[in-house]
Design an enzyme around this catalytic site. Structure first.
Site, short mmCIF file in Angstrom:
data_model
loop_
_atom_site.label_atom_id
_atom_site.label_comp_id
_atom_site.label_asym_id
_atom_site.label_seq_id
_atom_site.Cartn_x
_atom_site.Cartn_y
_atom_site.Cartn_z
N TYR A 144 0.86 -1.18 0.00
CA TYR A 144 0.00 0.00 0.00
C TYR A 144 0.89 1.23 0.00
O TYR A 144 1.83 1.32 0.80
CB TYR A 144 -0.90 0.00 1.24
CG TYR A 144 -1.78 1.23 1.37
CD1 TYR A 144 -1.50 2.21 2.32
CD2 TYR A 144 -2.88 1.41 0.53
CE1 TYR A 144 -2.31 3.34 2.44
CE2 TYR A 144 -3.70 2.54 0.65
CZ TYR A 144 -3.41 3.50 1.60
OH TYR A 144 -4.20 4.60 1.72
N ASP A 239 9.34 2.82 -1.08
CA ASP A 239 8.35 3.51 -0.24
C ASP A 239 8.69 3.16 1.22
O ASP A 239 8.32 2.11 1.72
CB ASP A 239 6.94 3.04 -0.60
CG ASP A 239 5.91 3.65 0.32
OD1 ASP A 239 4.70 3.49 0.06
OD2 ASP A 239 6.29 4.29 1.31
N LYS A 267 5.19 9.72 8.22
CA LYS A 267 5.00 9.20 9.58
C LYS A 267 6.05 9.73 10.58
O LYS A 267 5.96 10.84 11.06
CB LYS A 267 4.95 7.67 9.54
CG LYS A 267 3.74 7.14 8.72
CD LYS A 267 3.67 5.64 8.72
CE LYS A 267 2.64 5.12 7.74
NZ LYS A 267 1.26 5.15 8.20
P1 KE4 Z 1 -0.54 8.55 4.24
O1 KE4 Z 1 -1.08 9.21 2.98
O2 KE4 Z 1 -1.60 7.76 4.97
O3 KE4 Z 1 0.23 9.52 5.14
O4 KE4 Z 1 0.58 7.49 3.79
C1 KE4 Z 1 0.23 6.54 2.83
C2 KE4 Z 1 1.19 5.37 2.95
C3 KE4 Z 1 2.21 5.25 2.02
N1 KE4 Z 1 3.09 4.23 2.09
C4 KE4 Z 1 3.01 3.30 3.08
C5 KE4 Z 1 4.01 2.19 3.11
C6 KE4 Z 1 1.99 3.38 4.06
O5 KE4 Z 1 1.91 2.43 5.02
C7 KE4 Z 1 1.06 4.43 4.00
C8 KE4 Z 1 -0.07 4.58 5.00
N2 KE4 Z 1 -0.15 3.59 6.00
C9 KE4 Z 1 -1.48 3.33 6.53
C10 KE4 Z 1 -1.42 2.15 7.49
N3 KE4 Z 1 -0.94 0.98 6.91
C11 KE4 Z 1 -2.03 4.54 7.18
C12 KE4 Z 1 -3.25 4.30 8.05
C13 KE4 Z 1 -4.52 4.70 7.34
O6 KE4 Z 1 -4.62 4.50 6.12
O7 KE4 Z 1 -5.40 5.18 8.07
#
Ligand code: KE4
Length: 428
Positions: A144, A239, A267
């Protein structure tokens, strides 16, 4: 009037789709009628609106590696706040953050701040397509990378949790440029490049996937991606939104010794405030406006409060012994969980890198999204519910990770293991 989570959720649903601002928070996959509404957090704990205390392994999905409200992070935010909240202009704090990232992430020579991991990966892909003049993108099933159109193909995390095939609203004409392959299968990558190599702008990968549960790259896998992309003139994008500053001081690229062309971060570098970043070799990054012509912008990019919180976090992570402590806490927790499951006769597989780990209810190795899907979801749900009742706050999905922080003291880890032992006993 004091409301409980159910009452807050009912009101939330009248204003917010699904009652949440991010799907996985709705806890639909674990069958909760209402997710817990959290009122406050401190150290390794969160408290819900009814005052119930939980040991927290969500950690805001990764940022809270120091634990909640670390005094030095709070102090840094308060100090920045004395001077304002946002200027929409360059600030010394952004330069300090960029310098810290360049100094610590081996492959990054230049970096651009954005406001989320999604923005980081979306921008990195646009840059890779512009740099190579190609359209196709390779990603991996169960990884993801946020919710940009090109990346919602066979995605992990909330997309996998909710069983959404891709996502409506992504034009077929965009999705067709994204090729999603099984993770940890270099033959599949070779075959795809044999067929499409000259059209492929980039491969984007979570070097340590955290969105199918945690899965470890096979020995040589990441190097294999590096070699194949170099052979075909495609870019390799790591990523590291989860793994950056989590699995090692310099992220997975330092841990595994493989240098990508572009890296996405998020993060941890915001210390709990909205943040993202993408960076890489100067000759690629100089393609970004206003130096180059690849457009990317953001009102709050490099926000001074987020920079202050992120810098304080990175400074503390730079102290001696921090990653040894994170490794020891991660090992204590997951070895304890594995031993408790074994004692209860419950088949589990633990995948862990440092303070990032997952427990899978299966007796077979979990090395890809396909094998993660084979795990016993019913057991996960029963385990999740019993751990919650015991005061342990886990990610409400088998396709997420547990995040251990520096604030998880031995007592909290031992309590977690004891709760798991009791939960495993009832799983038969
Ligand atoms: P954000 O747009 O949520 O800040 O980041 C996206 C993203 C990109 N790359 C990786 C490897 C990620 O894990 C994420 C977002 N992680 C999720 C949890 N697995 C965020 C939690 C959510 O979607 O509420």
């Amino acid at each position: 009037m004091e409301r409980n989570s159910t009452e807050w959720f009912r009101q939330a649903q009248t204003y917010i789709p699904g009652g949440v601002n991010s799907p996985v928070r709705a806890c639909k996959a674990v069958g909760l009628a209402a997710p817990l509404f959290i009122e406050r957090a401190e150290g390794c704990r969160v408290w819900d609106v009814e005052g119930r205390e939980y040991i927290d392994y969500v950690g805001s999905w990764g940022p809270m590696i120091l634990g909640h409200r670390h005094p030095k992070v709070v102090e840094a935010i308060e100090k920045a706040l004395q001077r304002g909240t946002s200027y929409g202009a360059p600030t010394p704090l952004e330069v300090a953050m960029a310098g810290a990232i360049v100094d610590r992430i081996p492959s990054i020579e230049m970096v651009r701040m954005v406001n989320s991991g999604t923005e980081a990966t979306m921008s990195a892909i646009r840059l890779a397509r512009a740099h190579t003049g190609r359209d196709k993108l390779v990603k991996f099933n169960g990884c993801y990378h946020g919710h940009a159109d090109s990346l919602l193909v066979e995605a992990g995390s909330g997309v996998a949790t909710l069983g959404i095939p891709g996502s409506p609203g992504v034009p077929a004409d965009i999705a067709r440029h994204t090729l999603s392959l099984p993770f940890n299968d270099l033959d599949a990558v070779e075959a795809t490049f044999l067929k499409y190599g000259p059209e492929i702008a980039a491969v984007i990968v979570e070097p340590v996937p955290g969105n199918m549960g945690v899965v470890l790259p096979h020995d040589g896998y990441l190097q294999g991606l590096r070699t194949i992309t170099e052979t075909y003139g495609s870019l390799l994008i790591f990523d590291e939104v989860i793994s950056g500053f989590r699995v090692a001081p310099g992220g997975a690229q330092e841990l595994y010794g493989v240098l990508p062309d572009l890296t996405c971060l998020g993060k941890i570098i915001g210390g709990g405030l909205p943040v993202g970043a993408y960076g890489g070799r100067k000759e690629i990054m100089c393609g970004i406006a206003p130096e180059g012509s690849v457009y990317q912008a953001g009102t709050l990019s490099g926000n001074p409060l987020a920079m202050a919180a992120g810098l304080a976090t990175l400074e503390l992570l730079g102290e001696a012994g921090v990653y040894e402590r994170l490794e020891a806490a991660g090992a204590k927790l997951f070895q304890g969980l594995a031993q408790a499951a074994k004692a209860a006769g419950i088949d589990v597989v633990v995948n862990r890198v440092g303070s990032l780990g997952s427990l899978f209810f299966t007796g077979s190795p979990v090395t890809s999204f396909e094998t993660a899907l084979q795990c016993n979801k019913d057991r996960f749900v029963a385990y999740y519910r019993r751990m919650l009742d015991c005061g342990i706050y886990l990610a409400p999905s088998p396709f997420e990770a547990a995040f251990v922080s520096l604030a998880h003291d031995p007592g909290s880890l031992e309590k977690t293991i004891a709760c798991a032992a009791a939960a495993f006993d009832k799983l038969h």
